[in-house]
Structures are given as structure tokens and as C-alpha cells.
Design a protein around this motif. Structure first.
Motif, short mmCIF file in Angstrom:
data_model
loop_
_atom_site.label_atom_id
_atom_site.label_comp_id
_atom_site.label_asym_id
_atom_site.label_seq_id
_atom_site.Cartn_x
_atom_site.Cartn_y
_atom_site.Cartn_z
N ALA A 102 3.00 -5.57 -10.13
CA ALA A 102 2.73 -4.83 -11.37
C ALA A 102 2.60 -3.34 -11.12
CB ALA A 102 1.46 -5.38 -12.04
N VAL A 103 1.97 -2.97 -10.01
CA VAL A 103 1.82 -1.55 -9.66
C VAL A 103 3.18 -0.95 -9.34
CG1 VAL A 103 0.85 0.07 -7.98
CG2 VAL A 103 -0.55 -1.81 -8.83
N LEU A 104 4.00 -1.66 -8.57
CA LEU A 104 5.32 -1.14 -8.21
C LEU A 104 6.22 -0.98 -9.43
CD1 LEU A 104 6.12 -2.99 -4.87
CD2 LEU A 104 5.47 -0.61 -5.20
N THR A 105 6.12 -1.90 -10.38
CA THR A 105 6.92 -1.79 -11.60
C THR A 105 6.50 -0.55 -12.39
OG1 THR A 105 7.18 -4.18 -11.69
CG2 THR A 105 7.56 -2.97 -13.73
N GLN A 118 -7.40 2.45 1.80
CA GLN A 118 -6.28 3.37 1.55
C GLN A 118 -5.83 3.29 0.10
OE1 GLN A 118 -4.05 1.68 4.74
NE2 GLN A 118 -4.42 3.40 6.12
N LYS A 119 -5.81 2.09 -0.45
CA LYS A 119 -5.46 1.94 -1.86
C LYS A 119 -6.47 2.65 -2.74
CE LYS A 119 -3.11 -2.56 -1.64
NZ LYS A 119 -3.19 -3.97 -2.08
N ALA A 120 -7.75 2.51 -2.40
CA ALA A 120 -8.81 3.17 -3.17
C ALA A 120 -8.69 4.69 -3.07
CB ALA A 120 -10.18 2.69 -2.70
N SER A 164 2.73 -2.29 -1.74
CA SER A 164 3.96 -3.06 -1.66
C SER A 164 3.76 -4.53 -2.03
CB SER A 164 4.55 -2.96 -0.24
OG SER A 164 3.63 -3.47 0.70
N ASP A 165 2.53 -4.99 -1.98
CA ASP A 165 2.24 -6.38 -2.33
C ASP A 165 1.78 -6.56 -3.78
OD1 ASP A 165 -0.08 -4.95 -1.80
OD2 ASP A 165 -1.15 -6.65 -0.95
#
Length: 193
Positions: free
Chosen positions: A86-89, A50-52, A82-83
Motif C-alpha cells: 500500500a505504501v509503495l502504491t 528506519q521506517k519511523a 519494500s514489504d
């Protein structure tokens, strides 16, 4: 055989009983543990897939950020990443820029550049989280989008806006009277009597 001999244990008997207990435990808990491990691996593989897919959607539509697939992928980042701090920031910074309106004038170009840089940073962080070797400059420069697609999308948006203005009575529907045909360069046809 004596009754006293029956209750005497030797070391080999204790080892045999221990092996029996361990075997019974393994027979009972082994399959349960295997199913749990299998489910965890499936969930991890599904989450990675799903991330890909989100990454692929953002890469496909990076030149067409009004595309529905692009917006849907952006909205799923908080769920599937959510884990990944760096991506969420990077995501939060980009969304804040998308929510901010540009001020007309000189700041327009710097505002759009800031938004583009934030998007490239977000996609780069996602690539890094997935283990893809992506260079920020390549993400920005190596995207192809035919100019005709952009022109078509702009035309459709313009026509959509015009139709809305007409249907909401903010603009009149232009009606032009047909102009007479231009005079002919040939002489008139003979009249028959």
C-alpha cells in the motif's frame, strides 16, 4: 555381571540415551538459534526505526517539500517500505505526480491539489504501516510552518537565481551612480580668511 546383561536395554536406558542426545543437540544448536533469533529481532527493530525516521522526516518537512531532508526521506521509501504494498502504491502515484509538469492556466490549482492529496495519502499509508493512528485531514491541517520561513526560502531562491543569471551573463549587474546629496536646509558655513 554377565556379558549378555550388558547389552540388554531397558526402557529407562533408551529414555536416558534419548535425553542425552537431545541435550547434546540443544547445547550445540541452542546458542546458534538464539543468535539467529536475536539478529532477526535486531534487524526488524532497526528496519522499524528506519521506517519511523522516514515518517518523522516527512511529517517535519511536509510544509517545506523542497527541503533536502524531505527529498532524502522520499527517496528512501522504496528501500525501507519494500514489504508494504500500500505504501509503495501511494509512493509511485505521488512520484509520478512530482515528475509531471503543471500546465499553465486553469489546471494549476487542481494540479497542486492533486499533488497535495497524493502526498497526504502517502504519509497516511506510512502511518498506517507503522501502526500510528493518523487521520488524513489532521496530517494536512495540523502542520505548522512560520510564514517567515517560506518567505526566507523564496528570497534565497530568488537571489540564487539572480546570481546565476549575472554569472552566466544573462543579466547585467546593476550599477547606479550615487546621486548628489540633497540641498541642506541650513545656511552655508562662514568662510574664514
Amino acid at each position: 555381571m554377565n556379558n549378555a546383561d550388558f547389552w540388554t536395554f531397558q526402557a529407562k536406558d533408551i529414555v536416558s540415551i534419548g535425553i542425552l542426545i537431545i541435550t547434546a543437540w540443544a547445547v550445540y544448536y541452542g546458542p546458534i538459534r538464539a543468535v539467529r533469533v536475536s539478529r532477526q529481532e535486531e534487524q526488524a527493530a532497526s528496519r522499524t526505526r528506519q521506517k519511523a525516521e522516514i515518517f518523522a522526516s516527512l511529517m517535519k518537512t511536509r510544509r517545506f517539500q523542497l527541503d533536502a531532508e524531505h527529498v532524502a526521506a522520499l527517496n528512501l521509501i522504496q528501500v525501507y517500505f519494500s514489504d508494504e504494498e500500500a505504501v509503495l502504491t501511494a509512493y509511485k502515484g505521488y512520484i509520478r505526480l512530482l515528475s509531471r509538469r503543471s500546465m499553465p492556466g486553469v489546471a494549476d490549482e487542481s494540479f497542486w491539489k492533486e499533488r497535495d492529496d497524493a502526498f497526504i495519502d502517502l504519509v497516511s499509508q506510512i502511518a498506517r504501516a507503522l501502526g500510528y493512528p493518523q487521520d488524513k485531514k489532521e496530517i494536512e491541517e495540523l502542520a505548522y510552518s512560520p510564514e517567515g520561513w517560506a518567505t526566507d526560502q523564496a528570497t534565497i531562491r530568488k537571489l540564487h537565481g539572480l546570481l546565476i543569471d549575472i554569472f552566466e551573463h544573462r543579466r547585467a549587474f546593476p550599477v547606479v551612480a550615487a546621486s548628489p546629496s540633497p540641498p541642506s536646509v541650513f545656511p552655508p558655513a562662514p568662510v574664514q580668511e
